[in-house]
Design a protein around this motif. Structure first.
Motif, mmCIF file in Angstrom:
data_model
loop_
_atom_site.group_PDB
_atom_site.id
_atom_site.type_symbol
_atom_site.label_atom_id
_atom_site.label_comp_id
_atom_site.label_asym_id
_atom_site.label_seq_id
_atom_site.Cartn_x
_atom_site.Cartn_y
_atom_site.Cartn_z
ATOM 1 N N LYS A 2 70.888 -45.159 5.695
ATOM 2 C CA LYS A 2 71.181 -44.207 6.757
ATOM 3 C C LYS A 2 71.139 -44.897 8.113
ATOM 4 O O LYS A 2 70.292 -45.755 8.363
ATOM 5 C CB LYS A 2 70.178 -43.054 6.739
ATOM 6 N N ASP A 108 74.866 -41.761 11.291
ATOM 7 C CA ASP A 108 74.754 -40.523 10.521
ATOM 8 C C ASP A 108 73.989 -39.454 11.294
ATOM 9 O O ASP A 108 74.284 -38.264 11.173
ATOM 10 C CB ASP A 108 74.019 -40.799 9.196
ATOM 11 N N VAL A 132 78.462 -35.915 13.251
ATOM 12 C CA VAL A 132 77.127 -36.507 13.286
ATOM 13 C C VAL A 132 76.071 -35.414 13.413
ATOM 14 O O VAL A 132 76.243 -34.447 14.163
ATOM 15 C CB VAL A 132 77.004 -37.504 14.464
ATOM 16 N N THR A 398 71.494 -35.318 5.973
ATOM 17 C CA THR A 398 72.692 -36.099 5.673
ATOM 18 C C THR A 398 73.120 -35.909 4.233
ATOM 19 O O THR A 398 74.310 -35.986 3.911
ATOM 20 C CB THR A 398 72.457 -37.593 5.945
ATOM 21 N N ALA A 402 76.907 -34.488 2.923
ATOM 22 C CA ALA A 402 77.699 -35.503 2.215
ATOM 23 C C ALA A 402 78.785 -34.845 1.364
ATOM 24 O O ALA A 402 78.657 -33.711 0.918
ATOM 25 C CB ALA A 402 76.787 -36.346 1.352
#
Length: 402
Positions: A2, A108, A132, A398, A402
């Protein structure tokens, strides 16, 4: 791996509590397998203490963390005027926003740390222009504190614009981090917060701040920002009234906006041999300084707008095994009671002197408070644990995107 960008107005070699917190957080995240970049200005705070630079940007590697220094206005005096102060606060986030617009796709998650309030600008811009994720890290009620300390006029156009901007940030963030429950309650009562909110305390690096067994000196210590929120004058006057009996030194380790005013007061009260201004010391010298002191001071002014605050210096005192005397209400009083490591005095020289005297007359109690404080911060406020919690948030947000 990350990729995270942390945006902060303060970073070492600056010696503020927030600079050390950002450093520790970034380094711990890197050790936990996160690719970390920190955006910060060229060293500036305390203002007037670093040489000015006109470099647009400079990149360096610091203990496994990529640090990008961006230009901002650097005030030339220790207590700058409103225009100079605002230029310092505003130009850095504008520069950071432009930098992120060209580089933001490599990250990220973006973490913006406030105060000052405007550090949220690059996070807001990136959130509007990309996918983001944004963690809005709020360390204090900057607007309220500015009003209570006389920097901002209540009801002014600047207050209204600042509050509107803060609401815009809170409406866009994916996660809001706050230092204490009281801070979270106050934010939620004033603003509409749609994102999850979690406690991310200031904490302390308990590996770095630890007791050093080299004996005690007849001194009490304040280590931190010498600013408008601290009642240091009253501590100095308290020590003056005690010195017929206790022969104490009061060390002020740090710098800030009110240092010159405080030095003038110390001279006027004939306290120059008692109150010692060490200036800003290298960070590696602070644990020894704290450990050899009898008591650490955390004298917040008694303002409702500061009741959410749990000063970093109190955690550092506890980590070094010394009791602390605080002033103020709210979180600092809760910390003193919960940890068993501190006592709270009213904001008068007489009350501070009486509280200090009661401690100094009971060495066994002081030793026990120091032991409790060390155990308490090691269990609840170690910065490695705080960074691990942040890493888990980063991975969770995150993963869901995804």
């Amino acid at each position: 791996m990350k990729r995270v960008c942390i945006i902060s107005q303060h970073f070492p070699p600056e010696k503020s509590g927030n600079a050390s917190r950002i450093y520790d957080t970034a380094v711990h995240l890197a050790e936990l397998g996160i690719d970390v970049t920190v955006l910060a200005p060229h060293p500036t705070f305390p203002t007037g203490s670093f040489p000015r630079t006109w470099k647009r940007s400079e990149t360096q590697e610091v203990d496994g963390v990529r640090v990008v220094r961006l230009w901002t206005w650097q005030p030339g005096s220790g207590d700058p005027g409103f225009a100079s102060r605002m230029a310092y606060y505003l130009l850095f986030p504008l520069h950071a926003a432009l930098w992120l617009l060209s580089a933001g796709s490599r990250f990220d998650v973006v973490v913006t740390s406030a105060p000052p309030l405007f550090t949220g600008l690059p996070g807001y811009v990136l959130k509007r222009t990309s996918k983001v994720k944004w963690i809005l890290d709020i360390r204090d009620l900057w607007i309220d504190a500015s009003i209570s300390l006389g920097f901002l006029r209540e009801g002014s156009i600047f207050e209204k614009m600042s509050r509107r901007f803060e609401q815009m940030c809170l409406a866009r963030a994916d996660l809001v981090g706050v230092t204490t429950e009281e801070l979270g309650r106050r934010i939620s009562s004033r603003y509409k917060v749609t994102a999850p909110m979690d406690i991310m305390p200031n904490g302390v690096n308990t590996d770095f701040f630890r007791p050093a067994n080299n004996g005690k000196k007849r001194q009490i210590v304040y280590a931190g920002n010498v600013g408008h929120a601290q009642d240091l004058e009253k501590v100095a006057l308290a020590v003056k009234s005690m010195n017929g009996t206790y022969n104490l030194k009061f060390l002020i380790a740090g710098d800030g906006d009110t240092r010159e005013h405080l030095e003038r007061m110390v001279k006027a009260e004939s306290l120059t041999d008692t109150v010692i201004f060490t200036g800003t010391l290298p960070r590696e010298e602070i644990p020894q300084l704290l450990s050899e002191s009898l008591v650490g001071m955390a004298p917040l002014k008694q303002l409702k707008t500061l009741e959410y605050a749990a000063p970093t210096k109190a955690y550092e005192y506890m980590a070094c095994g010394i009791p602390f005397v605080g002033c103020g209400n709210g979180e600092i009083a809760h910390l003193a009671k919960e940890s068993g490591a501190g006592v709270i005095a009213e904001n008068t020289p007489e009350a501070i002197a009486a509280t200090l005297s009661a401690l100094l007359d009971d060495p066994g109690r002081m030793e026990e408070m120091g032991r409790r404080g060390r155990e308490y911060v090691a269990e609840h406020y170690d910065r490695r644990a705080v960074a691990l919690k942040l890493k888990q948030h980063i991975e969770r947000m995150t993963w869901t995107s995804a």
